[in-house]
Design an enzyme around this catalytic site. Structure first.
Site, short mmCIF file in Angstrom:
data_model
loop_
_atom_site.label_atom_id
_atom_site.label_comp_id
_atom_site.label_asym_id
_atom_site.label_seq_id
_atom_site.Cartn_x
_atom_site.Cartn_y
_atom_site.Cartn_z
N TYR A 31 43.87 -12.28 -24.17
CA TYR A 31 45.12 -11.92 -24.62
C TYR A 31 45.45 -12.27 -26.12
O TYR A 31 44.82 -13.32 -26.41
CB TYR A 31 46.29 -12.13 -23.87
CG TYR A 31 46.34 -11.20 -22.36
CD1 TYR A 31 45.61 -11.12 -21.78
CD2 TYR A 31 47.70 -10.53 -22.40
CE1 TYR A 31 45.68 -10.59 -20.73
CE2 TYR A 31 47.92 -9.72 -21.43
CZ TYR A 31 46.82 -9.75 -20.20
OH TYR A 31 47.03 -8.89 -19.17
N GLU A 76 58.52 -4.99 -19.53
CA GLU A 76 58.24 -3.81 -20.21
C GLU A 76 58.66 -2.42 -19.66
O GLU A 76 59.19 -2.32 -18.39
CB GLU A 76 56.71 -4.03 -20.10
CG GLU A 76 56.10 -4.88 -20.62
CD GLU A 76 54.75 -5.04 -20.45
OE1 GLU A 76 54.15 -4.20 -19.76
OE2 GLU A 76 54.08 -6.06 -21.07
#
Length: 175
Positions: A31, A76
């Site tokens: 990431y 999210e």
């Protein structure tokens, strides 16, 4: 607030805001994450279940837990919740991702999230609402920070392209 509990915790986010990180989890997922400011982050996922996904201006909550130790949390549009703990001194991240079933459950569709999310918010909301959400798939892993640099707050040049569009060798730098 921690102050309301009489804990006297530090709250100096200035040293953390503007930091740009690349880290690799023990499971191989890679990431990239940027602390845009005290309330938003940007990230892209280079390897893993949803490798190829990227997001800018994600609302988050950021706190300092101790000198050099920070925690960022967000929810999210996909229904995924994320909690990241950064230990800058040891160059360690611990991430916990709470994936809804529709993304990480058996026979589900993580590929639906592999995009620049900001251009597909309505789709992400629709996929989330169609579900299924429960039971969440909880993945907690440690990661090693392999790249870290200060880029300043609100820098649109940090996370500005899809994963895989970085100069050769960028992900292997050890700054």
């Amino acid at each position: 607030m921690a102050d309301d509990l009489g804990l006297d915790l530090p709250n100096d986010l200035d040293a953390f805001i503007g930091n740009h990180f690349i880290y690799t989890y023990a499971n191989g997922w890679r990431y990239e994450w940027y602390a845009r400011n005290a309330t938003t982050c940007d990230y892209r996922i280079h390897q893993g279940l949803v490798g190829g996904r990227w997001v800018t201006n994600q609302t988050m909550q950021l706190v300092q837990l101790a000198p050099g130790m920070y925690k960022a949390d967000w929810h999210e549009p996909t229904g995924t919740c994320v909690s990241l703990y950064f230990d800058i001194g040891r160059r360690v991240v611990h991430g916990t991702i709470f994936f809804p079933q529709w993304i990480a459950g058996e026979g589900q569709h993580p590929e639906k999230t592999i995009c620049y999310q900001n251009e597909f918010i309505a789709d992400m909301n629709r996929f989330r609402d169609e579900g299924p959400a429960y039971p969440y798939v909880v993945i907690g892993e440690f990661a090693k920070i392999t790249f870290m640099e200060q880029r300043g707050a609100d820098n649109d040049d940090v996370i500005n392209a899809a994963p895989g569009q970085l100069p050769d060798g960028f992900l292997d730098r050890t700054n």
